[in-house]
Scaffold this motif. Structure first.
Motif, PDB file in Angstrom:
ATOM      1  N   SER A   7      -2.082  -5.166 -51.087  1.00  0.00           N
ATOM      2  CA  SER A   7      -0.728  -4.637 -51.279  1.00  0.00           C
ATOM      3  C   SER A   7      -0.309  -4.664 -52.743  1.00  0.00           C
ATOM      4  O   SER A   7       0.635  -3.999 -53.140  1.00  0.00           O
ATOM      5  CB  SER A   7       0.268  -5.431 -50.440  1.00  0.00           C
ATOM      6  OG  SER A   7       0.200  -6.803 -50.761  1.00  0.00           O
ATOM      7  N   ASP A  44      -1.119  -1.393 -40.944  1.00  0.00           N
ATOM      8  CA  ASP A  44      -0.610  -1.740 -42.274  1.00  0.00           C
ATOM      9  C   ASP A  44      -1.545  -1.228 -43.364  1.00  0.00           C
ATOM     10  O   ASP A  44      -1.101  -0.725 -44.390  1.00  0.00           O
ATOM     11  CB  ASP A  44      -0.442  -3.253 -42.420  1.00  0.00           C
ATOM     12  CG  ASP A  44       0.701  -3.804 -41.600  1.00  0.00           C
ATOM     13  OD1 ASP A  44       1.514  -3.009 -41.078  1.00  0.00           O
ATOM     14  OD2 ASP A  44       0.781  -5.036 -41.462  1.00  0.00           O
ATOM     15  N   ASP A  77       5.747   4.302 -39.485  1.00  0.00           N
ATOM     16  CA  ASP A  77       6.669   3.175 -39.622  1.00  0.00           C
ATOM     17  C   ASP A  77       7.995   3.682 -40.177  1.00  0.00           C
ATOM     18  O   ASP A  77       8.167   3.812 -41.389  1.00  0.00           O
ATOM     19  CB  ASP A  77       6.072   2.113 -40.551  1.00  0.00           C
ATOM     20  CG  ASP A  77       6.980   0.913 -40.743  1.00  0.00           C
ATOM     21  OD1 ASP A  77       8.053   0.844 -40.085  1.00  0.00           O
ATOM     22  OD2 ASP A  77       6.632   0.041 -41.545  1.00  0.00           O
ATOM     23  N   CYS A  80       9.768   1.915 -43.169  1.00  0.00           N
ATOM     24  CA  CYS A  80       9.092   1.720 -44.460  1.00  0.00           C
ATOM     25  C   CYS A  80      10.037   2.100 -45.606  1.00  0.00           C
ATOM     26  O   CYS A  80      10.277   3.277 -45.886  1.00  0.00           O
ATOM     27  CB  CYS A  80       7.815   2.543 -44.534  1.00  0.00           C
ATOM     28  SG  CYS A  80       6.927   2.330 -46.095  1.00  0.00           S
TER      29      CYS A  80
END
Length: 87
Positions: A7, A44, A77, A80
């Motif tokens: 990430s 994810d 999502d 987000c």
């Protein structure tokens, strides 16, 4: 399962260590016990990859492709914040 994505830097080459994953590029460490189940991790990872691709499109002046990719992220999502912010 697809590879996890860092990430912090977007690398998908995380190293599997005892109890944690480590990004060899930026050094970010992800604790295994704090990770979610594999289906959630895959989702994810997919979202992180799509966000990185959308950012690349934007930087290269491909605004329509970037917007479409952010919209696809929101389909996966709806909460987000990054995709919402960048649309």
């Amino acid at each position: 399962m697809k590879a996890m994505v860092c990430s912090a830097c977007g690398s998908n080459e995380l190293e599997d260590h005892d109890g944690f994953y480590l990004c060899p590029y930026c050094g970010t460490r992800f604790e295994k016990e704090k990770t979610q189940d594999s289906a959630s991790l895959e989702k994810d990872s997919q979202i992180q990859s799509m966000l990185a691709k959308a950012d690349m499109y934007w930087r290269h002046g491909m605004k329509a492709q970037a917007r479409r990719t952010y919209q696809l992220v929101l389909e996966l999502d709806a909460s987000c914040a990054i995709a919402r912010e960048r649309l």
